[in-house]
Design a protein around this motif. Sequence first.
Motif, PDB file in Angstrom:
ATOM      1  N   MET A   1       0.855  -1.184   0.000  1.00 30.30           N
ATOM      2  CA  MET A   1       0.000   0.000   0.000  1.00 30.30           C
ATOM      3  C   MET A   1       0.893   1.237   0.000  1.00 30.30           C
ATOM      4  N   GLN A   2       0.385   2.327  -0.576  1.00 32.02           N
ATOM      5  CA  GLN A   2       1.160   3.550  -0.714  1.00 32.02           C
ATOM      6  C   GLN A   2       0.634   4.641   0.214  1.00 32.02           C
ATOM      7  N   VAL A   3       1.548   5.296   0.911  1.00 32.56           N
ATOM      8  CA  VAL A   3       1.198   6.459   1.726  1.00 32.56           C
ATOM      9  C   VAL A   3       1.461   7.692   0.871  1.00 32.56           C
ATOM     10  N   MET A   4       0.399   8.417   0.547  1.00 30.16           N
ATOM     11  CA  MET A   4       0.487   9.595  -0.326  1.00 30.16           C
ATOM     12  C   MET A   4       0.404  10.848   0.537  1.00 30.16           C
ATOM     13  N   THR A   5       1.466  11.645   0.517  1.00 30.92           N
ATOM     14  CA  THR A   5       1.588  12.747   1.458  1.00 30.92           C
ATOM     15  C   THR A   5       1.715  14.093   0.753  1.00 30.92           C
TER      16      THR A   5
ATOM     17  N   ALA B   1      -6.852   9.238  -3.242  1.00 32.48           N
ATOM     18  CA  ALA B   1      -5.646   9.757  -3.883  1.00 32.48           C
ATOM     19  C   ALA B   1      -5.866  11.179  -4.396  1.00 32.48           C
ATOM     20  N   GLU B   2      -7.023  11.415  -4.980  1.00 29.15           N
ATOM     21  CA  GLU B   2      -7.335  12.757  -5.497  1.00 29.15           C
ATOM     22  C   GLU B   2      -7.413  13.777  -4.365  1.00 29.15           C
TER      23      GLU B   2
ATOM     24  N   PHE C   1      -0.228   9.796  -9.538  1.00 33.05           N
ATOM     25  CA  PHE C   1       0.183  10.900  -8.673  1.00 33.05           C
ATOM     26  C   PHE C   1       1.638  10.816  -8.225  1.00 33.05           C
ATOM     27  N   ARG C   2       2.396   9.911  -8.826  1.00 30.62           N
ATOM     28  CA  ARG C   2       3.760   9.679  -8.356  1.00 30.62           C
ATOM     29  C   ARG C   2       4.678  10.882  -8.567  1.00 30.62           C
TER      30      ARG C   2
END
Length: 292
Positions: free
Chosen positions: A163-167, A227-228, A247-248
């Motif tokens: 899983m990705q933590v998007m900050t 994510a958005e 979003f990377r």
Amino acid sequence: MNLRQIEVFYSVMKAGSVSGAAKTLNVSQPNVTRILSHFESQLGFALFERVKGRLVPTPEAKKLMPQAEQLYSQLGMFQASTHRLQMGQSHVRIGTTPTLSSHIVTPVVAKQAKNEALTVDIITGHHTDLCEALLSNQLDFALALGAKMPAGIEAEAIVKRPMQVMTPSACGLMSNEATIALDKLDPATLIGLDPRDAVGHRFHQAIIDRYPNFRPDITVRSYINAAELASLGVGVAVVDYWSALPFRTSLTMHDLESLFDVSLTILSPSKEPLSVAARTMLEHIRNFAVAL
């Protein structure tokens, strides 16, 4: 009693009038009236009454309607199956979540459609929707994130990703580490995941175990929505690898601790062999997903 009579009854119930049913069935109003009258005569009771110029279903009609709807649904599945047979072995029905459709299924289908004579249905939905469609023979196979499967469905995990933590920078989570532990996240900044979803349930339970009073301001069921929101600076999102892909370049990304690795899974009916076209398409999807 025959299927045409039930079809006319169902259409009148849905349309609320003989004229509406005639338009739906593409026949004349007198034809609908004649079939309906003959059906009532066979049954021995009325299905509709005229009240102030309106056609009103009788109590008997209302009791019959659920069975008529079930028959109509089965008829639709039968027609879909006959259409598939008419198309031969070149027709493939793929189920997928919206995110996986965008990043995996549609690119593969677009490429294969240029090289092969085939027709494809792409049906998107949540995990439970896809399982129901597989069990009712509305799909050949489906692509979803790993979760417990109901009886009658086989699952093949083809690739696993953390899983990705998007900050967003506004949330102040600064770390040079590629992987970040759940304990390092501030629950006040987290965007919640709907616990009705299997992965969302795992994440929600893990947060509750650490922070019993966790009550997110915003909860989403679609990971792409989380994510958005993160991309708009609303909070920190924890989403699957594939939802994070677009979003990377705009957000700081960290892998979440390995406890939350998520499998990309192929679902198929246990007792339904795949056609040659479906097996070929599935192999292309598998190869593309592994390399992504």
